[in-house]
Design a protein around this motif. Structure first.
Motif, PDB file in Angstrom:
ATOM      1  N   LEU A   1       0.887  -1.220  -0.244  1.00 13.99           N
ATOM      2  CA  LEU A   1      -0.733   0.142  -0.178  1.00 13.99           C
ATOM      3  C   LEU A   1       1.003   1.290  -0.365  1.00 13.99           C
ATOM      4  O   LEU A   1       0.943   2.348  -0.728  1.00 13.99           O
ATOM      5  CB  LEU A   1      -1.148  -0.271   1.027  1.00 13.99           C
ATOM      6  CG  LEU A   1      -2.336  -1.085   0.959  1.00 13.99           C
ATOM      7  CD1 LEU A   1      -3.079  -0.884   2.359  1.00 13.99           C
ATOM      8  CD2 LEU A   1      -2.871  -0.996   0.037  1.00 13.99           C
TER       9      LEU A   1
ATOM     10  N   ILE B   1       1.435   4.167  -2.794  1.00 17.92           N
ATOM     11  CA  ILE B   1       1.257   5.837  -2.346  1.00 17.92           C
ATOM     12  C   ILE B   1       1.920   6.573  -2.679  1.00 17.92           C
ATOM     13  O   ILE B   1       1.768   7.556  -3.538  1.00 17.92           O
ATOM     14  CB  ILE B   1       0.189   5.729  -1.031  1.00 17.92           C
ATOM     15  CG1 ILE B   1      -0.846   5.507  -1.052  1.00 17.92           C
ATOM     16  CG2 ILE B   1       0.417   7.224  -0.422  1.00 17.92           C
ATOM     17  CD1 ILE B   1      -1.505   5.410   0.409  1.00 17.92           C
TER      18      ILE B   1
ATOM     19  N   HIS C   1       2.769   8.324  -6.049  1.00 14.84           N
ATOM     20  CA  HIS C   1       2.243   9.083  -6.438  1.00 14.84           C
ATOM     21  C   HIS C   1       2.312  10.315  -5.931  1.00 14.84           C
ATOM     22  O   HIS C   1       1.433  12.040  -6.148  1.00 14.84           O
ATOM     23  CB  HIS C   1       1.152   8.484  -6.419  1.00 14.84           C
ATOM     24  CG  HIS C   1       0.787   7.686  -7.875  1.00 14.84           C
ATOM     25  ND1 HIS C   1       0.654   8.118  -8.811  1.00 14.84           N
ATOM     26  CD2 HIS C   1       0.143   6.832  -7.518  1.00 14.84           C
ATOM     27  CE1 HIS C   1       0.266   6.962  -9.263  1.00 14.84           C
ATOM     28  NE2 HIS C   1       0.403   6.295  -8.561  1.00 14.84           N
ATOM     29  N   LEU C   2       4.081  10.291  -4.584  1.00 18.07           N
ATOM     30  CA  LEU C   2       3.610  11.335  -3.547  1.00 18.07           C
ATOM     31  C   LEU C   2       4.933  12.592  -4.170  1.00 18.07           C
ATOM     32  O   LEU C   2       5.901  12.591  -5.350  1.00 18.07           O
ATOM     33  CB  LEU C   2       4.400  11.087  -2.349  1.00 18.07           C
ATOM     34  CG  LEU C   2       3.615  10.455  -1.336  1.00 18.07           C
ATOM     35  CD1 LEU C   2       4.036  10.272  -0.236  1.00 18.07           C
ATOM     36  CD2 LEU C   2       2.071  11.334  -0.781  1.00 18.07           C
TER      37      LEU C   2
END
Length: 168
Positions: A22, A26, A29-30
């Motif tokens: 997970l 995430i 894309h930060l």
């Protein structure tokens, strides 16, 4: 059903493994500043941050340094007190922002120590040719000269895989 398939494993393994997946999804894309904040989160976030940062840096470098030469390139940078500047850094810093891409057009390296033979040998082996140039006028008081490395298009094609980036 999901827990039954993994029942032979220790229950904490499932939790850690799912957190890794997970967080990795995430992290890619930060924006760069938010990605670096993961270093202050509990485990496994700092490790996920380091892996994602490394991916972004290598991705920005591959048009100039084939991946198989990356470890030697970073060793040479450390040896010379060198650092990467310019469009490669802009690409890394702007990565992770939706709709924003910076295609690096050149690799700028600033070295602190005058002995840069290891770096020069590596770049020559990869296919770069060098020549001396005068520094830009605004740096003429702090720089003696600039060594410019250019790769011939034939060598670029030999280093490139089908996706248009320098290959491993």
């Amino acid at each position: 059903m999901h827990d039954q398939q993994l029942a032979p494993l220790h229950p904490s393994f499932v939790t850690v493994y799912e957190q890794d997946i997970l967080l990795s999804l995430i992290a890619e894309h930060l924006p760069w500043p938010a990605l670096n904040m993961l270093a202050y989160w509990p485990a496994p976030a700092p490790r996920v941050m380091r892996v994602e940062a490394r991916k972004r840096i290598f991705s920005a470098l591959t048009p100039f340094i084939p991946l198989r030469h990356a470890p030697e390139f970073f060793d040479a940078l450390e040896e010379t007190g060198g650092l990467i500047t310019g469009s490669v850094v802009r690409r890394v810093l702007r990565s992770g922002q939706d709709g924003v891409t910076v295609d690096p057009f050149d690799l700028n390296i600033v070295i602190r120590k005058p002995t840069h033979y290891h770096l020069h040998d590596l770049l020559t082996r990869i296919g770069y040719q060098s020549y001396q140039a005068n520094p830009p006028a605004r740096f003429s008081m702090t720089m003696k000269s600039v060594e410019v490395y250019e790769m011939s298009t034939t060598t670029q094609k030999a280093n490139t895989q089908g996706d248009g980036r320098a290959g491993a």
